[in-house]
Motif scaffolding. Structure first.
Motif, short mmCIF file in Angstrom:
data_model
loop_
_atom_site.label_atom_id
_atom_site.label_comp_id
_atom_site.label_asym_id
_atom_site.label_seq_id
_atom_site.Cartn_x
_atom_site.Cartn_y
_atom_site.Cartn_z
N UNK A 109 0.82 -1.21 0.00
CA UNK A 109 0.00 0.00 0.00
C UNK A 109 0.85 1.26 0.00
N UNK A 110 0.30 2.33 -0.56
CA UNK A 110 1.05 3.58 -0.54
C UNK A 110 0.27 4.72 -1.14
N UNK A 111 0.77 5.92 -0.89
CA UNK A 111 0.25 7.13 -1.52
C UNK A 111 1.42 7.83 -2.20
N UNK A 112 1.09 8.61 -3.24
CA UNK A 112 2.16 9.23 -4.03
C UNK A 112 1.82 10.67 -4.38
N UNK A 113 2.77 11.56 -4.07
CA UNK A 113 2.70 12.96 -4.50
C UNK A 113 1.37 13.63 -4.13
N UNK A 114 0.89 13.32 -2.95
CA UNK A 114 -0.39 13.89 -2.51
C UNK A 114 -0.19 15.31 -1.97
N UNK A 115 -1.26 16.10 -1.90
CA UNK A 115 -1.16 17.43 -1.27
C UNK A 115 -0.69 17.29 0.17
N UNK A 116 -0.13 18.35 0.71
CA UNK A 116 0.41 18.29 2.06
C UNK A 116 -0.67 17.95 3.08
N UNK A 117 -0.41 16.90 3.83
CA UNK A 117 -1.30 16.47 4.90
C UNK A 117 -0.45 15.89 6.03
N UNK A 118 -0.94 16.02 7.24
CA UNK A 118 -0.28 15.44 8.39
C UNK A 118 -1.29 14.64 9.21
N UNK A 122 1.19 14.32 13.78
CA UNK A 122 2.08 15.30 13.17
C UNK A 122 2.98 14.73 12.10
N UNK A 123 2.75 13.48 11.73
CA UNK A 123 3.57 12.83 10.70
C UNK A 123 3.10 13.26 9.31
N UNK A 124 4.06 13.55 8.44
CA UNK A 124 3.73 13.82 7.04
C UNK A 124 3.10 12.57 6.45
N UNK A 125 2.01 12.73 5.71
CA UNK A 125 1.17 11.59 5.33
C UNK A 125 1.89 10.52 4.53
N UNK A 170 14.17 16.81 9.62
CA UNK A 170 12.85 17.34 9.28
C UNK A 170 12.07 16.35 8.41
N UNK A 171 11.88 15.14 8.90
CA UNK A 171 11.18 14.13 8.11
C UNK A 171 9.73 14.51 7.84
N UNK A 172 9.15 15.34 8.70
CA UNK A 172 7.73 15.67 8.58
C UNK A 172 7.45 17.03 7.95
N UNK A 173 8.48 17.63 7.34
CA UNK A 173 8.33 18.91 6.67
C UNK A 173 7.73 19.97 7.60
N UNK A 174 8.21 19.97 8.83
CA UNK A 174 7.78 21.00 9.77
C UNK A 174 8.43 22.34 9.47
N UNK A 175 9.63 22.31 8.87
CA UNK A 175 10.36 23.53 8.57
C UNK A 175 10.59 23.73 7.07
N UNK A 176 10.75 22.64 6.36
CA UNK A 176 10.94 22.75 4.91
C UNK A 176 9.62 23.09 4.22
N UNK A 177 9.72 23.79 3.10
CA UNK A 177 8.55 23.97 2.27
C UNK A 177 8.16 22.61 1.68
N UNK A 178 6.91 22.26 1.80
CA UNK A 178 6.47 20.94 1.36
C UNK A 178 6.57 20.78 -0.15
N UNK A 179 7.16 19.70 -0.56
CA UNK A 179 7.22 19.32 -1.97
C UNK A 179 6.73 17.87 -2.06
N UNK A 180 5.64 17.62 -2.78
CA UNK A 180 5.06 16.27 -2.79
C UNK A 180 6.01 15.20 -3.31
N UNK A 181 6.89 15.56 -4.25
CA UNK A 181 7.80 14.56 -4.80
C UNK A 181 8.98 14.29 -3.89
N UNK A 182 9.46 15.32 -3.19
CA UNK A 182 10.52 15.08 -2.22
C UNK A 182 9.99 14.24 -1.05
N UNK A 183 8.75 14.51 -0.65
CA UNK A 183 8.14 13.72 0.43
C UNK A 183 7.96 12.27 -0.01
#
Length: 309
Positions: A109-118, A122-125, A170-183
């Protein structure tokens, strides 16, 4: 250590790589098995005679897929259970309810390049679903896997892992600008690192784990990508779902993979380690198979999961 080469390749299908394999009396679990690669992987495993559990978020859809698989394979030992990998409570309930040994675990199972969600934690989705949920599932099922004496874990990663290593601070993009592909890339790197460390850590239990890139396939995974585009992937490199599931099924069933762990496969063969992005669907980044990174991720994952809820 030489790369593992098999008789199968790009065009091989899940049914072809499983041909002649008899897993009667064995139990397999496939996450995200209500559609796409997961459903096809479950179908091929059921075709070997294994008892297969489809772990899905939508049980009603899963039941329809299970019925189809049972009718197609003649194997009535196909079951459905609810699992939401982004919800630690759901994962804990699933592992607590599991009884008896487990021979094959397919973390599909997995998700790919989704909009920013936590998540509530507080975990990046994408990191939560693709890695942490599967980490909690596998560790929660450790005793069931160990009971087999030769259990296999199959981890569906992606060449997308070359987009990003795990960014430890910063695994959860708390400080970085969110990028769906980097996530996405970070989560897929985590998938490979999990396979490396699980194989090392659970060697005495004879549990092996391998990661793979299934290829470019049109499935529901692309639902967050406009037009379901495969980007720059040439048309001739697009696989059918049956071909896409082949590497997962090979790692789960083939006698050639007995005792093999901590490796990364593409098109049913082990892929080379690379130090730069390849621009192709092949190659595993060195940081994704680095044993120190793998140990560090395991420790981080244990801490995050332990503090959940």
């Amino acid at each position: 250590m030489s790369l593992i080469v098999t008789p199968f390749g790009f065009s091989s299908t899940a049914a072809q790589v499983a041909q002649g394999v008899d897993l009667t009396g064995r139990r397999a679990l496939v996450t995200g098995a209500s559609s796409g690669l997961g459903a096809e992987t479950a179908r091929a495993l059921a075709g070997t005679g294994a008892a297969v559990t489809l772990a899905v978020r939508d049980v009603a859809v899963g039941e329809r897929v299970a019925k189809d698989i049972a009718e197609a394979t003649g194997n009535r030992d196909v079951h459905v259970a609810h699992l939401d990998l982004a919800d630690p409570v759901s994962v804990t309930a699933f592992t607590a309810a599991w009884q008896g040994p487990l021979h094959v675990l397919v973390n599909n199972a997995g998700v790919m390049a989704c909009p920013e969600q936590h998540t509530e934690e507080g975990w990046e989705l994408q990191f939560a679903t693709n890695h942490l949920g599967h980490f909690a599932l596998a560790t929660g099922l450790h005793d069931a896997l160990a009971a087999d004496g030769a259990a296999r874990i199959v981890v569906v990663s992606s060449t997308g892992h070359q987009q990003s290593p795990v960014v430890w601070d910063d695994v959860n993009f708390a400080f970085r600008r969110y990028d769906p592909w980097l996530a996405y890339g970070q989560s897929k790197t985590a998938n490979v690192l999990f396979a490396v460390e699980a194989t090392r850590r659970w060697a005495d239990d004879n549990i092996t784990a391998n990661a793979l890139m299934p290829g470019a396939i049109y499935t529901n995974l692309q639902r967050h990508i406009e037009g379901r585009s495969s980007g720059s992937v040439p048309v001739e490199l697009i696989k059918t779902v049956e071909q896409g599931a082949a590497t997962s099924v090979l790692l789960a069933t083939s006698p050639l993979m007995q005792g093999v762990g901590g490796r990364y496969f593409v098109d049913c063969n082990e892929s080379e380690t690379v130090d730069r992005r390849t621009g192709t669907l092949h190659g595993v980044a060195r940081y994704a198979v680095d044993p120190d990174n793998a140990r560090r991720l395991w420790t981080l994952s244990e801490e995050l999961v332990a503090n959940a809820g």
